[in-house]
Design a protein around this motif. Structure first.
Motif, PDB file in Angstrom:
ATOM      1  N   PRO A 280       0.826  -1.210   0.000  1.00 15.93           N
ATOM      2  CA  PRO A 280       0.000   0.000   0.000  1.00 15.93           C
ATOM      3  C   PRO A 280       0.855   1.251   0.000  1.00 15.93           C
ATOM      4  O   PRO A 280       2.074   1.203   0.177  1.00 15.93           O
ATOM      5  CB  PRO A 280      -0.761  -0.123   1.326  1.00 15.93           C
ATOM      6  N   GLU A 281       0.194   2.379  -0.207  1.00 10.34           N
ATOM      7  CA  GLU A 281       0.897   3.644   0.015  1.00 10.34           C
ATOM      8  C   GLU A 281       1.321   3.720   1.480  1.00 10.34           C
ATOM      9  O   GLU A 281       0.670   3.154   2.352  1.00 10.34           O
ATOM     10  CB  GLU A 281       0.026   4.845  -0.364  1.00 10.34           C
ATOM     11  N   PHE A 282       2.417   4.387   1.736  1.00 13.60           N
ATOM     12  CA  PHE A 282       2.929   4.595   3.101  1.00 13.60           C
ATOM     13  C   PHE A 282       3.432   3.311   3.771  1.00 13.60           C
ATOM     14  O   PHE A 282       3.533   3.263   4.994  1.00 13.60           O
ATOM     15  CB  PHE A 282       1.873   5.230   4.021  1.00 13.60           C
ATOM     16  N   ASP A 283       3.746   2.264   3.015  1.00  6.75           N
ATOM     17  CA  ASP A 283       4.220   1.060   3.691  1.00  6.75           C
ATOM     18  C   ASP A 283       5.533   1.349   4.412  1.00  6.75           C
ATOM     19  O   ASP A 283       6.436   1.999   3.881  1.00  6.75           O
ATOM     20  CB  ASP A 283       4.432  -0.077   2.689  1.00  6.75           C
ATOM     21  N   ASN A 284       5.634   0.837   5.649  1.00  2.00           N
ATOM     22  CA  ASN A 284       6.813   1.119   6.465  1.00  2.00           C
ATOM     23  C   ASN A 284       8.107   0.599   5.855  1.00  2.00           C
ATOM     24  O   ASN A 284       9.193   1.087   6.180  1.00  2.00           O
ATOM     25  CB  ASN A 284       6.644   0.516   7.865  1.00  2.00           C
ATOM     26  N   LEU A 285       8.025  -0.403   4.977  1.00  2.00           N
ATOM     27  CA  LEU A 285       9.229  -0.903   4.327  1.00  2.00           C
ATOM     28  C   LEU A 285       9.983   0.220   3.619  1.00  2.00           C
ATOM     29  O   LEU A 285      11.214   0.230   3.585  1.00  2.00           O
ATOM     30  CB  LEU A 285       8.860  -1.984   3.305  1.00  2.00           C
ATOM     31  N   LEU A 286       9.251   1.190   3.073  1.00  2.00           N
ATOM     32  CA  LEU A 286       9.856   2.248   2.269  1.00  2.00           C
ATOM     33  C   LEU A 286      10.173   3.507   3.072  1.00  2.00           C
ATOM     34  O   LEU A 286      10.727   4.455   2.524  1.00  2.00           O
ATOM     35  CB  LEU A 286       8.920   2.617   1.118  1.00  2.00           C
ATOM     36  N   LEU A 287       9.820   3.516   4.373  1.00  2.00           N
ATOM     37  CA  LEU A 287       9.903   4.770   5.139  1.00  2.00           C
ATOM     38  C   LEU A 287      10.723   4.664   6.416  1.00  2.00           C
ATOM     39  O   LEU A 287      10.821   5.644   7.148  1.00  2.00           O
ATOM     40  CB  LEU A 287       8.485   5.229   5.516  1.00  2.00           C
ATOM     41  N   SER A 288      11.332   3.523   6.680  1.00  4.23           N
ATOM     42  CA  SER A 288      11.862   3.271   8.020  1.00  4.23           C
ATOM     43  C   SER A 288      13.375   3.185   8.098  1.00  4.23           C
ATOM     44  O   SER A 288      13.918   2.657   9.065  1.00  4.23           O
ATOM     45  CB  SER A 288      11.232   1.990   8.575  1.00  4.23           C
ATOM     46  N   THR A 293      18.174   2.747   0.010  1.00  2.39           N
ATOM     47  CA  THR A 293      18.620   2.054  -1.199  1.00  2.39           C
ATOM     48  C   THR A 293      18.531   0.541  -1.052  1.00  2.39           C
ATOM     49  O   THR A 293      18.599  -0.172  -2.048  1.00  2.39           O
ATOM     50  CB  THR A 293      20.061   2.447  -1.565  1.00  2.39           C
ATOM     51  N   ARG A 294      18.368   0.029   0.152  1.00  7.03           N
ATOM     52  CA  ARG A 294      18.186  -1.416   0.335  1.00  7.03           C
ATOM     53  C   ARG A 294      16.886  -1.898  -0.300  1.00  7.03           C
ATOM     54  O   ARG A 294      16.703  -3.088  -0.519  1.00  7.03           O
ATOM     55  CB  ARG A 294      18.232  -1.800   1.809  1.00  7.03           C
ATOM     56  N   VAL A 295      15.969  -0.963  -0.562  1.00 11.32           N
ATOM     57  CA  VAL A 295      14.689  -1.315  -1.184  1.00 11.32           C
ATOM     58  C   VAL A 295      14.402  -0.442  -2.409  1.00 11.32           C
ATOM     59  O   VAL A 295      13.773  -0.896  -3.368  1.00 11.32           O
ATOM     60  CB  VAL A 295      13.527  -1.179  -0.173  1.00 11.32           C
ATOM     61  N   VAL A 296      14.841   0.801  -2.394  1.00  7.71           N
ATOM     62  CA  VAL A 296      14.534   1.757  -3.451  1.00  7.71           C
ATOM     63  C   VAL A 296      15.788   2.011  -4.291  1.00  7.71           C
ATOM     64  O   VAL A 296      16.726   2.660  -3.824  1.00  7.71           O
ATOM     65  CB  VAL A 296      14.026   3.089  -2.863  1.00  7.71           C
ATOM     66  N   PRO A 297      15.839   1.514  -5.528  1.00  4.79           N
ATOM     67  CA  PRO A 297      16.982   1.819  -6.385  1.00  4.79           C
ATOM     68  C   PRO A 297      17.137   3.326  -6.556  1.00  4.79           C
ATOM     69  O   PRO A 297      16.132   4.045  -6.666  1.00  4.79           O
ATOM     70  CB  PRO A 297      16.621   1.140  -7.711  1.00  4.79           C
ATOM     71  N   PRO A 298      18.364   3.842  -6.542  1.00  4.69           N
ATOM     72  CA  PRO A 298      18.562   5.298  -6.624  1.00  4.69           C
ATOM     73  C   PRO A 298      17.836   5.938  -7.800  1.00  4.69           C
ATOM     74  O   PRO A 298      17.310   7.052  -7.671  1.00  4.69           O
ATOM     75  CB  PRO A 298      20.087   5.433  -6.752  1.00  4.69           C
ATOM     76  N   GLU A 299      17.762   5.250  -8.923  1.00  3.63           N
ATOM     77  CA  GLU A 299      17.115   5.850 -10.093  1.00  3.63           C
ATOM     78  C   GLU A 299      15.602   5.964  -9.937  1.00  3.63           C
ATOM     79  O   GLU A 299      14.948   6.691 -10.696  1.00  3.63           O
ATOM     80  CB  GLU A 299      17.447   5.043 -11.352  1.00  3.63           C
ATOM     81  N   TYR A 300      15.029   5.265  -8.945  1.00  3.41           N
ATOM     82  CA  TYR A 300      13.585   5.338  -8.728  1.00  3.41           C
ATOM     83  C   TYR A 300      13.211   6.191  -7.528  1.00  3.41           C
ATOM     84  O   TYR A 300      12.034   6.288  -7.168  1.00  3.41           O
ATOM     85  CB  TYR A 300      13.007   3.928  -8.527  1.00  3.41           C
ATOM     86  N   ARG A 301      14.198   6.797  -6.912  1.00  9.61           N
ATOM     87  CA  ARG A 301      13.897   7.628  -5.742  1.00  9.61           C
ATOM     88  C   ARG A 301      12.949   8.761  -6.138  1.00  9.61           C
ATOM     89  O   ARG A 301      13.173   9.473  -7.118  1.00  9.61           O
ATOM     90  CB  ARG A 301      15.193   8.218  -5.180  1.00  9.61           C
ATOM     91  N   GLY A 302      11.870   8.897  -5.382  1.00  2.00           N
ATOM     92  CA  GLY A 302      10.893   9.948  -5.645  1.00  2.00           C
ATOM     93  C   GLY A 302       9.885   9.613  -6.718  1.00  2.00           C
ATOM     94  O   GLY A 302       8.996  10.424  -7.000  1.00  2.00           O
ATOM     95  N   PHE A 319      12.916  -5.292  -4.841  1.00  2.00           N
ATOM     96  CA  PHE A 319      13.136  -3.853  -4.913  1.00  2.00           C
ATOM     97  C   PHE A 319      11.912  -3.158  -5.519  1.00  2.00           C
ATOM     98  O   PHE A 319      11.168  -3.746  -6.307  1.00  2.00           O
ATOM     99  CB  PHE A 319      14.372  -3.538  -5.763  1.00  2.00           C
ATOM    100  N   LEU A 320      11.747  -1.872  -5.144  1.00  2.00           N
ATOM    101  CA  LEU A 320      10.690  -1.061  -5.730  1.00  2.00           C
ATOM    102  C   LEU A 320      10.791  -1.118  -7.253  1.00  2.00           C
ATOM    103  O   LEU A 320      11.846  -0.860  -7.825  1.00  2.00           O
ATOM    104  CB  LEU A 320      10.823   0.384  -5.245  1.00  2.00           C
ATOM    105  N   ALA A 321       9.653  -1.452  -7.907  1.00  2.00           N
ATOM    106  CA  ALA A 321       9.680  -1.607  -9.362  1.00  2.00           C
ATOM    107  C   ALA A 321       8.581  -0.842 -10.071  1.00  2.00           C
ATOM    108  O   ALA A 321       8.605  -0.745 -11.296  1.00  2.00           O
ATOM    109  CB  ALA A 321       9.574  -3.092  -9.732  1.00  2.00           C
ATOM    110  N   GLY A 322       7.610  -0.298  -9.332  1.00  2.00           N
ATOM    111  CA  GLY A 322       6.538   0.432  -9.980  1.00  2.00           C
ATOM    112  C   GLY A 322       5.408   0.738  -9.024  1.00  2.00           C
ATOM    113  O   GLY A 322       5.532   0.546  -7.807  1.00  2.00           O
TER     114      GLY A 322
END
Length: 373
Positions: A280-288, A293-302, A319-322
């Protein structure tokens, strides 16, 4: 020397963990590498809560993590007051177990006190202790909407800023959102009372952070001091890590940043398969973590938000893909980059599973298209 997005480079010893090492370890702790047989309450406790600015994200977060989960399980826990919605870490609403509500909210109280300094102009002449006492009396007499609470407080301090008065009440008191707000398939405006009143027992005395450090590492580690400070919205946690150092193990990331971990915590091989997951939006995996970069590739930041609009996301190979969204009769999936035919099939299969879990009996098409406009 300090590198943006990471902790300071420490004179750290220990093995180097690659980004993929950290990814797999974090996914395992987050119950995303393989689904867990835990019940919803145990999972919410293990994860130290679920970010919950909106009603639905905690349900989708558990659907991605648990085997056999159905939304009614979490909704029932909320109706029975075994889990609650409250402002806690990072001044955002989280779904916590009742026990954690009474532990973690006192832990982050210093951050809520700091938050109030941003509103000192609107609170000129306001006795904050009296405000807390009056607000407690009001919401414990009956749950109040924030509008009702502001109106009652402005009658006492007519020269103050109404918005600031409401924020002061939220910062000084542990205000939970009472049901039916937060129940699956139900609607209800936000009405507030104190955690102590809703749960029928007092909050814990302000705890030392040490036990929470260990729990954070169990759910989000290996991690740096700054990572945990980012998760909690607190500062000055290094002393707690140093007290715990004798019972922890340390590593370094690829930038030389010191990472702490529990000795027996799982650290899967970097090549461990990681199936797609819809979050979902706001998942703690992406905010904690400070360094995501352990989850969000630098090119996809933001890439997963536009302005103040944050989109639901999905993972491929961990990793974050879309991003994705549900619209009338369709699950729309937008990858940030081209996916192989095999990956697309895996993503569709996971999408079908998510829909069957969250919306059984409802027919949705699944298509790749545009989500962010």
């Amino acid at each position: 020397m300090t590198k943006r997005g990471t902790t300071r480079k420490a004179a750290a010893s220990g093995p180097v963990l690659s980004t993929r090492d950290l990814n797999r370890a974090t996914l395992e702790r987050q119950l995303l590498l393989q689904r867990s047989s835990l019940g919803a309450k145990a999972a919410v406790g293990h994860l130290l809560g679920l970010q919950a600015q909106n009603v639905k994200p905690p349900y989708y977060a558990l659907a991605a993590r648990l085997d056999g989960f159905g939304p009614e399980e979490l909704s029932g826990l909320m109706a029975d007051r075994e889990v609650v919605r409250i402002v806690s870490m990072r001044s955002t609403i989280h779904t916590h177990t009742a026990d954690d509500c009474l532990i973690l909210r006192p832990l982050v109280q210093p951050a809520r006190d700091r938050e109030l300094t941003n509103f000192r102009t609107g609170l000129a002449g306001v006795d904050l202790d009296r405000l807390a006492t009056l607000a407690r009396e009001l919401v414990e007499a009956e749950p109040r909407t924030m509008k009702q609470l502001r109106e009652a407080l402005i009658a006492e301090w007519p020269d103050a800023d109404p918005q600031s008065l409401g924020i002061a009440a939220r910062c000084r008191l542990p205000l939970v959102q009472v049901t039916p707000r937060g129940l699956w398939g139900r609607s209800g405006q936000v009405a507030l009372t104190t955690a102590e009143h809703w749960l029928g027992r007092p909050a814990e005395p302000t705890p030392a952070p040490d036990a929470t450090v260990l729990r954070y590492l169990a759910a989000f580690g290996p991690a740096s001091v700054k990572d945990m400070q980012t998760w909690a919205g607190l500062t000055r946690l290094r002393d707690a890590f140093e007290r715990l150092r004798p019972q922890l193990v340390t590593f370094r990331d690829e930038n030389g940043v010191e990472l702490f971990d529990l000795p027996d915590a799982p650290r899967p091989d970097a090549d461990t398969p990681a199936p797609p997951r819809f979050l979902p939006e706001f998942d703690n995996l992406l905010l904690s973590h400070a360094d995501r970069t352990r989850v969000v590739p630098p090119e996809y930041r933001g890439r997963s938000w536009v302005g103040n609009m944050l989109y639901c996301t999905f993972l491929v190979d961990g990793f974050l893909a879309g991003v994705w969204k549900l619209e009338e009769g369709a699950l729309v999936i937008e990858p940030f980059d081209a996916l192989t035919k095999g990956r697309r099939a895996e993503v569709v299969e996971e999408g079908e599973r998510m829909l069957a879990t969250m919306h059984p009996g409802t027919s949705y098409d699944i298509r790749f298209g545009t989500v962010i406009r």
